[in-house]
Scaffold this motif. Sequence first.
Motif, PDB file in Angstrom:
ATOM      1  N   GLY A   1       0.856  -1.199   0.000  1.00 24.23           N
ATOM      2  CA  GLY A   1       0.000   0.000   0.000  1.00 24.23           C
ATOM      3  C   GLY A   1       0.883   1.237   0.000  1.00 24.23           C
ATOM      4  N   LYS A   2       0.404   2.276  -0.678  1.00 24.32           N
ATOM      5  CA  LYS A   2       1.217   3.496  -0.820  1.00 24.32           C
ATOM      6  C   LYS A   2       1.222   4.332   0.447  1.00 24.32           C
ATOM      7  CE  LYS A   2      -1.204   4.630  -4.569  1.00 24.32           C
ATOM      8  NZ  LYS A   2      -1.899   3.337  -4.821  1.00 24.32           N
TER       9      LYS A   2
ATOM     10  N   ARG B   1      -2.912   8.151   2.500  1.00 21.65           N
ATOM     11  CA  ARG B   1      -3.743   8.850   3.493  1.00 21.65           C
ATOM     12  C   ARG B   1      -2.951   9.177   4.761  1.00 21.65           C
ATOM     13  NH1 ARG B   1      -5.488   5.538   0.197  1.00 21.65           N
ATOM     14  NH2 ARG B   1      -7.292   5.900  -1.131  1.00 21.65           N
TER      15      ARG B   1
ATOM     16  N   HIS C   1      -9.208   2.623   5.581  1.00 25.58           N
ATOM     17  CA  HIS C   1      -8.891   2.363   4.173  1.00 25.58           C
ATOM     18  C   HIS C   1      -8.724   0.847   3.936  1.00 25.58           C
ATOM     19  CE1 HIS C   1      -7.069   2.668   0.252  1.00 25.58           C
ATOM     20  NE2 HIS C   1      -5.899   2.233   0.670  1.00 25.58           N
TER      21      HIS C   1
ATOM     22  N   TYR D   1      -9.936  -1.641   5.668  1.00 26.75           N
ATOM     23  CA  TYR D   1     -11.262  -2.298   5.756  1.00 26.75           C
ATOM     24  C   TYR D   1     -12.018  -2.125   4.450  1.00 26.75           C
ATOM     25  CZ  TYR D   1     -15.968  -0.205   5.950  1.00 26.75           C
ATOM     26  OH  TYR D   1     -17.202   0.277   5.611  1.00 26.75           O
ATOM     27  N   SER D   2     -11.978  -0.906   3.890  1.00 27.61           N
ATOM     28  CA  SER D   2     -12.784  -0.636   2.685  1.00 27.61           C
ATOM     29  C   SER D   2     -12.290  -1.483   1.513  1.00 27.61           C
ATOM     30  CB  SER D   2     -12.767   0.856   2.343  1.00 27.61           C
ATOM     31  OG  SER D   2     -11.586   1.220   1.661  1.00 27.61           O
TER      32      SER D   2
ATOM     33  N   HIS E   1     -13.491  -5.185   1.997  1.00 28.77           N
ATOM     34  CA  HIS E   1     -14.919  -5.344   1.665  1.00 28.77           C
ATOM     35  C   HIS E   1     -15.183  -5.084   0.178  1.00 28.77           C
ATOM     36  CE1 HIS E   1     -16.912  -5.253   5.926  1.00 28.77           C
ATOM     37  NE2 HIS E   1     -15.954  -6.144   5.810  1.00 28.77           N
ATOM     38  N   ASP E   2     -14.456  -4.143  -0.398  1.00 27.83           N
ATOM     39  CA  ASP E   2     -14.640  -3.847  -1.829  1.00 27.83           C
ATOM     40  C   ASP E   2     -14.273  -5.061  -2.698  1.00 27.83           C
ATOM     41  OD1 ASP E   2     -15.182  -1.796  -3.917  1.00 27.83           O
ATOM     42  OD2 ASP E   2     -13.097  -2.196  -4.469  1.00 27.83           O
TER      43      ASP E   2
ATOM     44  N   ARG F   1      -2.738  -5.598  -4.533  1.00 26.48           N
ATOM     45  CA  ARG F   1      -1.334  -5.329  -4.210  1.00 26.48           C
ATOM     46  C   ARG F   1      -0.466  -6.554  -4.545  1.00 26.48           C
ATOM     47  NH1 ARG F   1      -2.907  -2.965   1.782  1.00 26.48           N
ATOM     48  NH2 ARG F   1      -3.483  -0.859   1.178  1.00 26.48           N
TER      49      ARG F   1
ATOM     50  N   GLN G   1     -19.797   4.082  -2.258  1.00 26.83           N
ATOM     51  CA  GLN G   1     -19.774   2.675  -2.705  1.00 26.83           C
ATOM     52  C   GLN G   1     -21.182   2.243  -3.140  1.00 26.83           C
ATOM     53  OE1 GLN G   1     -17.273   0.868  -3.236  1.00 26.83           O
ATOM     54  NE2 GLN G   1     -17.681  -1.297  -2.905  1.00 26.83           N
TER      55      GLN G   1
ATOM     56  N   LYS H   1     -16.814   8.205  -2.581  1.00 31.59           N
ATOM     57  CA  LYS H   1     -16.156   6.891  -2.447  1.00 31.59           C
ATOM     58  C   LYS H   1     -14.679   7.003  -2.072  1.00 31.59           C
ATOM     59  CE  LYS H   1     -15.167   2.857  -5.200  1.00 31.59           C
ATOM     60  NZ  LYS H   1     -15.390   2.102  -6.417  1.00 31.59           N
ATOM     61  N   THR H   2     -13.944   7.857  -2.753  1.00 31.56           N
ATOM     62  CA  THR H   2     -12.520   7.993  -2.409  1.00 31.56           C
ATOM     63  C   THR H   2     -12.191   9.385  -1.842  1.00 31.56           C
ATOM     64  OG1 THR H   2     -12.090   8.503  -4.736  1.00 31.56           O
ATOM     65  CG2 THR H   2     -11.579   6.280  -4.011  1.00 31.56           C
TER      66      THR H   2
ATOM     67  N   PHE I   1      -6.798  12.058  -8.279  1.00 30.78           N
ATOM     68  CA  PHE I   1      -6.361  10.683  -8.003  1.00 30.78           C
ATOM     69  C   PHE I   1      -7.219   9.695  -8.802  1.00 30.78           C
ATOM     70  CE2 PHE I   1      -6.747   6.814  -5.367  1.00 30.78           C
ATOM     71  CZ  PHE I   1      -5.421   6.446  -5.287  1.00 30.78           C
ATOM     72  N   GLN I   2      -8.524   9.951  -8.790  1.00 30.71           N
ATOM     73  CA  GLN I   2      -9.442   9.042  -9.481  1.00 30.71           C
ATOM     74  C   GLN I   2      -9.316   9.159 -10.992  1.00 30.71           C
ATOM     75  OE1 GLN I   2     -11.321   6.846  -7.533  1.00 30.71           O
ATOM     76  NE2 GLN I   2     -11.267   5.903  -9.570  1.00 30.71           N
TER      77      GLN I   2
ATOM     78  N   ASP J   1      -6.309   7.372 -11.940  1.00 35.01           N
ATOM     79  CA  ASP J   1      -6.545   5.929 -11.802  1.00 35.01           C
ATOM     80  C   ASP J   1      -7.245   5.394 -13.060  1.00 35.01           C
ATOM     81  OD1 ASP J   1      -5.951   4.318  -9.370  1.00 35.01           O
ATOM     82  OD2 ASP J   1      -7.942   3.508  -9.844  1.00 35.01           O
TER      83      ASP J   1
HETATM   84  C1  GRG Z   1     -16.639  -1.351   0.744  1.00 37.30           C
HETATM   85  C2  GRG Z   1     -17.617   0.512   2.155  1.00 37.30           C
HETATM   86  C3  GRG Z   1     -16.729   0.083   1.067  1.00 37.30           C
HETATM   87  C4  GRG Z   1     -16.044   1.021   0.416  1.00 37.30           C
HETATM   88  C5  GRG Z   1     -15.041   0.764  -0.620  1.00 37.30           C
HETATM   89  C6  GRG Z   1     -12.406   3.022  -1.510  1.00 37.30           C
HETATM   90  C7  GRG Z   1     -13.402   2.023  -1.958  1.00 37.30           C
HETATM   91  C8  GRG Z   1     -14.730   2.054  -1.298  1.00 37.30           C
HETATM   92  C9  GRG Z   1     -13.122   1.146  -2.887  1.00 37.30           C
HETATM   93  C10 GRG Z   1     -11.813   1.091  -3.596  1.00 37.30           C
HETATM   94  C11 GRG Z   1     -12.067   0.723  -5.007  1.00 37.30           C
HETATM   95  C12 GRG Z   1     -10.966   1.168  -5.825  1.00 37.30           C
HETATM   96  C13 GRG Z   1      -9.924   0.145  -6.137  1.00 37.30           C
HETATM   97  C14 GRG Z   1     -10.931   2.423  -6.276  1.00 37.30           C
HETATM   98  C15 GRG Z   1      -9.862   2.954  -7.141  1.00 37.30           C
HETATM   99  C16 GRG Z   1      -9.053   3.996  -6.455  1.00 37.30           C
HETATM  100  C17 GRG Z   1      -8.589   3.520  -5.121  1.00 37.30           C
HETATM  101  C18 GRG Z   1      -9.273   4.045  -3.927  1.00 37.30           C
HETATM  102  C19 GRG Z   1      -7.595   2.676  -5.040  1.00 37.30           C
HETATM  103  C20 GRG Z   1      -7.054   2.177  -3.777  1.00 37.30           C
HETATM  104  O1  GRG Z   1      -6.425   3.187  -3.027  1.00 37.30           O
HETATM  105  P1  GRG Z   1      -4.834   3.314  -3.016  1.00 37.30           P
HETATM  106  O2  GRG Z   1      -4.317   3.403  -4.422  1.00 37.30           O
HETATM  107  O3  GRG Z   1      -4.465   1.882  -2.421  1.00 37.30           O
HETATM  108  O4  GRG Z   1      -4.451   4.398  -2.087  1.00 37.30           O
HETATM  109  P2  GRG Z   1      -3.127   1.379  -1.720  1.00 37.30           P
HETATM  110  O5  GRG Z   1      -3.010  -0.076  -2.122  1.00 37.30           O
HETATM  111  O6  GRG Z   1      -1.967   2.184  -2.182  1.00 37.30           O
HETATM  112  O7  GRG Z   1      -3.382   1.513  -0.260  1.00 37.30           O
END
Ligand code: GRG
Length: 299
Positions: free
Chosen positions: A44-45, A48, A77, A79-80, A83-84, A96, A158, A181-182, A219-220, A223
């Motif tokens: 993870g980067k 946050r 983060h 946890y999310s 679950h995601d 990862r 989400q 969401k993010t 960021f999004q 992505d």
């Molecule tokens: C399940 C309640 C619930 C929420 C999930 C944040 C989220 C909501 C889902 C993530 C889905 C996703 C992969 C979105 C793309 C952008 C993103 C948030 C990527 C992951 O965050 P990074 O890049 O992850 O900061 P690392 O691995 O670096 O921690």
Amino acid sequence: MDLSTTLTHYRTRIDRVLQECLENLTFQSIPLYKAMHHGVLLGGKRMRPFLVYATGEMFGIDPKVLDIPASAIEFIHAYSLIHDDLPAMDNDSLRRGQPTCHIAFGEDTAILAGDGLLTQAFTILSDNAMQGVSDTTRLAMVSELARASGAAGMVLGQALDLQAEGKTLDLAALETIHRHKTGALIRAAIRLGALCAGEESRQYLPILDRYAEAIGLAFQVQDDILDVTGDSQVTGKQQGMDVALGKSTYPGLLGLAQARNKAQELYQEAINALTQLEKHGFNTQQLQALASYIVERNK
Ligand code: GRG
């Protein structure tokens, strides 16, 4: 220090803090603990936590104090993401570069690991007094984190995202999803760092929110761009939707060139907000470097 050195510095710090938080839990040997460990500590980067530390240090806060909100936000983060990845949500088997939590430990344990991390975040924030931070401010921080992660923030995002599956959205609807969401958690990371400075920081929250909203969206957008240009080549585009992803994306709606412009505009908006802070005498170098990293990253 350049950004990569600073990122590594904070990543090493937060990894140690997260490890310690998990070691304080009882029943270390059961699958639940191992699954929580897997979700939190396998890479993870740490963007946050970086934002918590960079913002807090801008206000002169000791990193020891910032360890607490930084770990709380990273637990949310983690946890999310667990679950995601579940079959009922995105049904991903890799994250990862490792098997996702439910692949490694089963769906039941993965759900519980997510629940455990979510609640642990609030245990950390409410149980640990922070030097120089009043109880009133700490309560405001708990509230900030709850709002950003819950049904008015990330969980709402989400839910909106799930509802949008298979549909083509317009730009405003796509932004609403990402802002929740993010974006909500990114904004909370910055606000938690600032709130450690108490009342003094409150007047700067609107400027910090402008920065947060711009980098959250950038960021999004980046992505989505990486989904098109990176290893995971998207196979087709249909009325704003990336067919391979089954969801609307910025390059899908705007085209790649315009999506890149959008990322640049958001970057500029973030820098403009920081210029305002510089006028008040703050050193915003680290936050500037992070904004550049977000739009320039290639993974
Ligand atoms: C399940 C309640 C619930 C929420 C999930 C944040 C989220 C909501 C889902 C993530 C889905 C996703 C992969 C979105 C793309 C952008 C993103 C948030 C990527 C992951 O965050 P990074 O890049 O992850 O900061 P690392 O691995 O670096 O921690």
